[in-house]
Design a protein around this motif. Structure first.
Motif, PDB file in Angstrom:
ATOM      1  N   ILE A   1     -15.813   2.729  14.040  1.00 25.40           N
ATOM      2  CA  ILE A   1     -16.906   1.829  13.679  1.00 25.40           C
ATOM      3  C   ILE A   1     -17.257   0.906  14.844  1.00 25.40           C
ATOM      4  O   ILE A   1     -18.430   0.579  15.056  1.00 25.40           O
ATOM      5  CB  ILE A   1     -16.556   1.034  12.409  1.00 25.40           C
ATOM      6  CG1 ILE A   1     -16.468   1.998  11.212  1.00 25.40           C
ATOM      7  CG2 ILE A   1     -17.591  -0.061  12.144  1.00 25.40           C
ATOM      8  CD1 ILE A   1     -16.128   1.328   9.890  1.00 25.40           C
ATOM      9  N   PHE A   2     -16.254   0.509  15.612  1.00 22.63           N
ATOM     10  CA  PHE A   2     -16.532  -0.336  16.784  1.00 22.63           C
ATOM     11  C   PHE A   2     -17.432   0.399  17.774  1.00 22.63           C
ATOM     12  O   PHE A   2     -18.395  -0.154  18.281  1.00 22.63           O
ATOM     13  CB  PHE A   2     -15.222  -0.754  17.454  1.00 22.63           C
ATOM     14  CG  PHE A   2     -15.430  -1.600  18.670  1.00 22.63           C
ATOM     15  CD1 PHE A   2     -15.871  -2.909  18.547  1.00 22.63           C
ATOM     16  CD2 PHE A   2     -15.206  -1.093  19.943  1.00 22.63           C
ATOM     17  CE1 PHE A   2     -16.075  -3.712  19.678  1.00 22.63           C
ATOM     18  CE2 PHE A   2     -15.402  -1.877  21.068  1.00 22.63           C
ATOM     19  CZ  PHE A   2     -15.848  -3.191  20.938  1.00 22.63           C
TER      20      PHE A   2
ATOM     21  N   GLU B   1      -7.689   3.840  13.366  1.00 27.82           N
ATOM     22  CA  GLU B   1      -8.609   4.843  13.915  1.00 27.82           C
ATOM     23  C   GLU B   1     -10.034   4.576  13.437  1.00 27.82           C
ATOM     24  O   GLU B   1     -10.999   4.710  14.203  1.00 27.82           O
ATOM     25  CB  GLU B   1      -8.163   6.240  13.483  1.00 27.82           C
ATOM     26  CG  GLU B   1      -9.025   7.359  14.048  1.00 27.82           C
ATOM     27  CD  GLU B   1      -8.566   8.741  13.611  1.00 27.82           C
ATOM     28  OE1 GLU B   1      -9.396   9.674  13.639  1.00 27.82           O
ATOM     29  OE2 GLU B   1      -7.393   8.889  13.227  1.00 27.82           O
ATOM     30  N   LEU B   2     -10.164   4.193  12.154  1.00 32.10           N
ATOM     31  CA  LEU B   2     -11.490   3.872  11.623  1.00 32.10           C
ATOM     32  C   LEU B   2     -12.090   2.680  12.358  1.00 32.10           C
ATOM     33  O   LEU B   2     -13.289   2.672  12.657  1.00 32.10           O
ATOM     34  CB  LEU B   2     -11.416   3.583  10.131  1.00 32.10           C
ATOM     35  CG  LEU B   2     -12.742   3.191   9.478  1.00 32.10           C
ATOM     36  CD1 LEU B   2     -13.697   4.377   9.434  1.00 32.10           C
ATOM     37  CD2 LEU B   2     -12.524   2.634   8.077  1.00 32.10           C
TER      38      LEU B   2
ATOM     39  N   LYS C   1     -18.706  10.993  11.407  1.00 25.77           N
ATOM     40  CA  LYS C   1     -18.031   9.714  11.679  1.00 25.77           C
ATOM     41  C   LYS C   1     -18.814   8.842  12.644  1.00 25.77           C
ATOM     42  O   LYS C   1     -18.716   7.609  12.601  1.00 25.77           O
ATOM     43  CB  LYS C   1     -16.612   9.971  12.186  1.00 25.77           C
ATOM     44  CG  LYS C   1     -15.673  10.495  11.103  1.00 25.77           C
ATOM     45  CD  LYS C   1     -14.254  10.623  11.609  1.00 25.77           C
ATOM     46  CE  LYS C   1     -13.298  11.024  10.481  1.00 25.77           C
ATOM     47  NZ  LYS C   1     -13.635  12.340   9.895  1.00 25.77           N
ATOM     48  N   ASN C   2     -19.605   9.445  13.510  1.00 25.96           N
ATOM     49  CA  ASN C   2     -20.369   8.636  14.463  1.00 25.96           C
ATOM     50  C   ASN C   2     -21.592   7.973  13.839  1.00 25.96           C
ATOM     51  O   ASN C   2     -22.364   7.306  14.522  1.00 25.96           O
ATOM     52  CB  ASN C   2     -20.793   9.481  15.674  1.00 25.96           C
ATOM     53  CG  ASN C   2     -21.812  10.548  15.329  1.00 25.96           C
ATOM     54  OD1 ASN C   2     -21.890  11.000  14.184  1.00 25.96           O
ATOM     55  ND2 ASN C   2     -22.606  10.956  16.303  1.00 25.96           N
TER      56      ASN C   2
ATOM     57  N   ILE D   1     -16.166  -5.108  12.279  1.00 31.83           N
ATOM     58  CA  ILE D   1     -17.561  -5.557  12.204  1.00 31.83           C
ATOM     59  C   ILE D   1     -18.050  -5.451  10.764  1.00 31.83           C
ATOM     60  O   ILE D   1     -18.007  -4.376  10.165  1.00 31.83           O
ATOM     61  CB  ILE D   1     -18.478  -4.708  13.102  1.00 31.83           C
ATOM     62  CG1 ILE D   1     -17.986  -4.711  14.554  1.00 31.83           C
ATOM     63  CG2 ILE D   1     -19.916  -5.230  13.030  1.00 31.83           C
ATOM     64  CD1 ILE D   1     -18.753  -3.775  15.469  1.00 31.83           C
ATOM     65  N   ASP D   2     -18.500  -6.581  10.211  1.00 27.61           N
ATOM     66  CA  ASP D   2     -19.179  -6.585   8.912  1.00 27.61           C
ATOM     67  C   ASP D   2     -20.666  -6.506   9.214  1.00 27.61           C
ATOM     68  O   ASP D   2     -21.271  -7.475   9.673  1.00 27.61           O
ATOM     69  CB  ASP D   2     -18.843  -7.851   8.135  1.00 27.61           C
ATOM     70  CG  ASP D   2     -19.397  -7.826   6.714  1.00 27.61           C
ATOM     71  OD1 ASP D   2     -20.282  -6.985   6.429  1.00 27.61           O
ATOM     72  OD2 ASP D   2     -18.956  -8.639   5.890  1.00 27.61           O
TER      73      ASP D   2
END
Length: 245
Positions: free
Chosen positions: A237-238, A232-233, A189-190, A3-4
């Motif tokens: 992000i998703f 994993e990133l 990270k969330n 996702i941008d």
């Protein structure tokens, strides 16, 4: 899915090339707007893309540079605000937009935040040079859901934003700027999202890539800084993006 989370698709001059690139892109693109005119353009771009099964989300906002256009005509924003499921780009800028009245910037910002507060919408916020003022103003709109775009301000304000649970976008400058790398590392990270700010950010920083696929490099850069696999990133992000889109 990649996702941008922050682009300006309406700024691409060659729309045929843009559509070709988007057609070959397997992710999702959030097309931010800076005024009513750009929102109409982004809606048309999104319509053309989405009819082909692609995923472009147009969002309405008023960039602080355009605040004086609407300072005395705030009601003109209502229809676009109601149409947009996510609001952006909005905010204040006392660094680059020094010629724009601070009063006008705050008036427009507060008007849009009131809408976000009432509807509990996510809103992408530009903060350059106005970080402390924005932190203070956001206290008045607790049900709005801020997403801080390309933060590069005081660390104490950033930590306050993190305490409040505001999502943060990281983009082209992150791999070039040790301070932004530090902010990324201290961000839960969330709360991490990725952006290109296409098509102008990378050239502004001295690069040449304005393609849709630039977001893939940014994911790789973020993953390297965080010492985690890119796959994993993408999942992180998703999941963060699902809370917004």
């Amino acid at each position: 899915m990649i996702i941008d989370f922050h682009t300006h698709l309406d700024w691409y001059l060659d729309k045929n090339q843009l559509y070709k690139e988007v057609a070959n892109f397997s992710g999702m693109i959030v097309a931010s707007s800076v005024d009513l005119e750009s929102f109409e353009k982004n809606k048309e771009i999104a319509k053309n893309c989405n009819e082909k099964g692609l995923k472009v989300v147009p969002t309405f906002g008023v960039h602080p540079e355009n605040a004086e256009k609407y300072e005395y005509h705030l009601e003109k924003l209502d229809e676009a605000l109601n149409q947009s499921k996510i609001i952006g780009e909005i905010g204040m800028d006392f660094y680059w937009a020094k010629d724009v009245s601070k009063t006008a910037q705050e008036k427009v910002f507060r008007y849009i935040l009131a809408h976000c507060n009432e509807t509990e919408k996510c809103c992408v916020i530009h903060t350059k040079g106005a970080e402390k003022e924005i932190a203070r103003i956001l206290e008045d709109y607790p049900k709005a859901k801020p997403i801080i775009h390309w933060y590069n301000g005081p660390k104490d304000v950033y930590q306050l934003f993190l305490q409040r649970g505001y999502l943060q976008t990281f983009g082209c400058e992150t791999s070039r700027n040790p301070y932004l790398q530090h902010l990324l590392k201290i961000t839960p990270k969330n709360l991490i999202l990725a952006e290109t700010d296409n098509p102008t950010a990378e050239p502004w920083l001295g690069g040449t890539d304005t393609s849709i696929n630039l977001i893939e490099k940014i994911y790789a850069d973020i993953a390297e800084i965080l010492e985690m696999p890119v796959g994993e990133l993408e999942k992180v992000i998703f999941e963060n993006g699902k809370r917004v889109i």
